[in-house]
Design a protein around this motif. Structure first.
Motif, PDB file in Angstrom:
ATOM      1  N   THR A   1       9.708  50.574  47.841  1.00 16.45           N
ATOM      2  CA  THR A   1       8.731  49.861  47.653  1.00 16.45           C
ATOM      3  C   THR A   1       8.527  49.616  46.102  1.00 16.45           C
ATOM      4  O   THR A   1       8.591  50.454  45.347  1.00 16.45           O
ATOM      5  N   THR A   2       8.310  48.311  45.695  1.00 20.60           N
ATOM      6  CA  THR A   2       7.898  47.934  44.499  1.00 20.60           C
ATOM      7  C   THR A   2       6.656  47.069  44.378  1.00 20.60           C
ATOM      8  O   THR A   2       6.054  46.633  45.269  1.00 20.60           O
ATOM      9  N   ASP A   3       6.118  46.957  43.116  1.00 18.01           N
ATOM     10  CA  ASP A   3       4.843  46.252  42.996  1.00 18.01           C
ATOM     11  C   ASP A   3       5.341  44.589  42.757  1.00 18.01           C
ATOM     12  O   ASP A   3       6.457  44.350  42.832  1.00 18.01           O
ATOM     13  N   ALA A   4       4.421  44.082  42.372  1.00 19.79           N
ATOM     14  CA  ALA A   4       4.673  42.431  42.393  1.00 19.79           C
ATOM     15  C   ALA A   4       5.839  42.177  41.241  1.00 19.79           C
ATOM     16  O   ALA A   4       6.466  41.217  41.144  1.00 19.79           O
ATOM     17  N   HIS A   5       5.976  43.191  40.357  1.00 23.42           N
ATOM     18  CA  HIS A   5       6.776  42.755  39.104  1.00 23.42           C
ATOM     19  C   HIS A   5       7.822  43.633  39.263  1.00 23.42           C
ATOM     20  O   HIS A   5       8.768  43.392  38.277  1.00 23.42           O
ATOM     21  N   GLY A   6       8.265  44.225  40.515  1.00 26.68           N
ATOM     22  CA  GLY A   6       9.293  44.920  40.534  1.00 26.68           C
ATOM     23  C   GLY A   6       9.516  46.198  40.297  1.00 26.68           C
ATOM     24  O   GLY A   6      10.621  46.904  40.161  1.00 26.68           O
ATOM     25  N   ASN A   7       8.617  46.753  39.643  1.00 29.13           N
ATOM     26  CA  ASN A   7       8.689  48.270  39.376  1.00 29.13           C
ATOM     27  C   ASN A   7       8.387  48.991  40.949  1.00 29.13           C
ATOM     28  O   ASN A   7       7.456  49.020  41.587  1.00 29.13           O
ATOM     29  N   VAL A   8       9.298  50.159  40.790  1.00 33.73           N
ATOM     30  CA  VAL A   8       9.460  51.119  41.875  1.00 33.73           C
ATOM     31  C   VAL A   8       8.194  51.777  42.012  1.00 33.73           C
ATOM     32  O   VAL A   8       7.530  52.523  40.774  1.00 33.73           O
ATOM     33  N   ILE A   9       7.597  51.852  43.184  1.00 37.63           N
ATOM     34  CA  ILE A   9       6.430  52.912  43.609  1.00 37.63           C
ATOM     35  C   ILE A   9       6.824  54.121  44.086  1.00 37.63           C
ATOM     36  O   ILE A   9       7.490  54.439  44.958  1.00 37.63           O
ATOM     37  N   ARG A  10       6.427  55.252  42.990  1.00 39.23           N
ATOM     38  CA  ARG A  10       6.677  56.803  43.477  1.00 39.23           C
ATOM     39  C   ARG A  10       5.524  57.501  43.917  1.00 39.23           C
ATOM     40  O   ARG A  10       5.885  58.519  44.367  1.00 39.23           O
ATOM     41  N   ASP A  11       4.414  57.007  43.536  1.00 34.09           N
ATOM     42  CA  ASP A  11       3.231  57.793  43.746  1.00 34.09           C
ATOM     43  C   ASP A  11       1.974  56.865  44.377  1.00 34.09           C
ATOM     44  O   ASP A  11       2.019  55.818  43.850  1.00 34.09           O
ATOM     45  N   ALA A  12       1.520  57.215  45.556  1.00 32.35           N
ATOM     46  CA  ALA A  12       0.171  56.555  45.808  1.00 32.35           C
ATOM     47  C   ALA A  12      -0.652  56.029  44.705  1.00 32.35           C
ATOM     48  O   ALA A  12      -1.458  55.245  44.753  1.00 32.35           O
ATOM     49  N   ARG A  13      -0.954  56.957  43.998  1.00 36.62           N
ATOM     50  CA  ARG A  13      -2.063  56.975  42.911  1.00 36.62           C
ATOM     51  C   ARG A  13      -1.540  55.818  41.947  1.00 36.62           C
ATOM     52  O   ARG A  13      -2.278  55.335  41.073  1.00 36.62           O
TER      53      ARG A  13
END
Length: 443
Positions: A409-421
């Protein structure tokens, strides 16, 4: 006829000497020196000549001379007429010599030399290069002299494949220059006379006095040599003799034998040349393959650090280009080598020694096949290595992980999400699956 009236040869010669010495006595005589020679004893012998006659002369050591005697010098000599009884030859015993002026032949030589030099006929820029491996050599010389025998012996021994064309001319007396000029004209238009076209022309004869060699100082012959489209080698006289032909020719050889040696490379030298070509070709191919093998190794080591698909495509394209270039380079090298070998084979086949060059050609072809087989084996190994690394990249890449049910999963800018925080409420997320993507909003 009574016995007392019969003279012996010695008695008659002695009476002639007494008559000459008694009636002529000492005189001054003017003429041009030729055939001068200095003996180890210090005595000097020469011929004094003019347009109509000649006189043998001897000057014993101790006689007075204000000049150094040499062929072509115009001198005045003082002495007495005598007879050399052992040969029954009258001669002049010279007591004194003085210079009348420089000899007419030497003066003409220097004047013509200066004239042609000023016109540029001696310039190095106007001289043609003599071929290193001539096929046809024309010898313009006397067919019965020693010079032709020396040249033929050297040429046939050192380079038996050379086709020798002997153009017979006179080398002494009247008409020498005219016959030599005619020879140059016919050889430059050889096909019109049904003759093979020479690669070079040698004008040669043995040594002699300035009078003997004078035909080669004529202006007409000098200009004919300069006008020749075929390179001309002048091999006139001995090493110390110089003629106008030497200065205007494309190359001057000190003797006819030296001219033949210049034109006839030894068979062993040609074999050494072929061996050198083989070693150089093998070294160049090895260096070429090593350089490209290093390039492939570097690409393999750096493939996982950058985009794997791009690196794989680049590597495959490089291999294709190297293979095509290597094949073309090897074919071109082989074509060049085969053409050269065939050309040499044809030359040697016509004139000998045929066996030596055929063996050299077989060795070269065998080595060429070995080099080509070695290159093909190396290319096959490199292709296998590239295929193996491609499978490894595919196995370790993200596509393999997604196929096993994982996602990222990534944010709208394409950065990979590694932590729910890392996300906030209301933020849009993009989840990548094996097939397609899913957008969601954080609650």
């Amino acid at each position: 006829m009574s016995a007392e009236n019969v003279l012996s040869v010695s008695e008659l010669t002695r009476e002639i000497r007494e008559v000459l010495q008694g009636h002529i006595g000492t005189v001054w005589v003017e003429g041009e020196i030729s055939n001068h020679r200095l003996q180890g004893s210090g005595h000097q012998y020469f011929t004094l000549k003019d347009a109509g006659s000649q006189l043998s002369c001897v000057m014993f050591r101790g006689a007075r001379s204000s000049v150094r005697l040499s062929d072509g010098a115009l001198v005045q000599v003082h002495g007495e007429i005598s007879v050399y009884e052992p040969r029954g030859q009258y001669q002049m015993v010279v007591k004194q010599v003085q210079m009348k002026g420089q000899g007419s032949l030497q003066a003409r030589f220097e004047a013509l030399k200066r004239k042609l030099y000023e016109e540029g006929l001696f310039d190095a820029d106007n001289k043609q290069s003599v071929p290193k491996y001539p096929r046809v050599v024309a010898l313009v010389t006397s067919p019965t002299g020693a010079a032709i025998q020396d040249m033929l012996n050297i040429l046939t021994r050192r380079a038996p494949w050379i086709h020798i064309l002997v153009f017979p001319v006179r080398v002494q007396g009247q008409g020498v220059e005219h016959e030599t000029i005619r020879a140059l004209e016919m050889l430059n238009d050889a096909t019109a006379y049904g003759l093979p076209i020479p690669d070079t022309i040698v004008i040669g004869r043995g040594g002699g006095s300035i009078e003997d060699l004078w035909a080669y100082n004529e202006e007409a012959l000098a200009r004919a040599i300069f006008a020749s489209a075929i390179p001309v080698i002048s091999a006139v006289g001995h090493e110390i003799d110089f003629t106008i032909a030497d200065f205007v020719a494309d190359l001057r050889a000190p003797t006819p034998s030296a001219a033949a040696e210049l034109l006839a490379p030894d068979v062993t030298e040609i074999k050494r040349h072929f061996d050198s070509l083989s070693r150089r070709l093998s070294g160049q191919v090895t260096t070429f393959l090593d350089r490209h093998e290093q390039t492939l190794d570097f690409m393999a080591r750096s493939a996982l650090k950058t985009a794997p698909a791009y690196q794989l495509q680049t590597a495959e394209q490089a291999v294709d280009e190297m293979e095509a270039h290597l094949k073309e380079a090897s074919r071109e090298q082989l074509r060049t080598l085969v053409d050269e070998v065939q050309e040499r084979q044809q030359i040697i086949a016509e004139h000998h020694p045929r066996i030596m060059l055929m063996e050299a050609a077989h060795r070269l072809e065998h080595q060429a096949r070995q080099v080509q087989q070695s290159m093909m084996h190396r290319l096959e190994r490199l292709t296998d290595q590239v295929s193996s690394r491609a499978q490894l990249i595919k196995h370790l890449g993200p596509e393999s992980i997604l196929s096993r049910g994982f996602s990222y999963t990534t944010d709208a800018h394409g950065n990979v999400i590694r932590d729910a925080r890392e996300v906030a409420a209301g933020e849009t997320l993009v989840t990548r699956l094996q097939q397609g993507t899913v957008k969601s909003t954080v609650v």
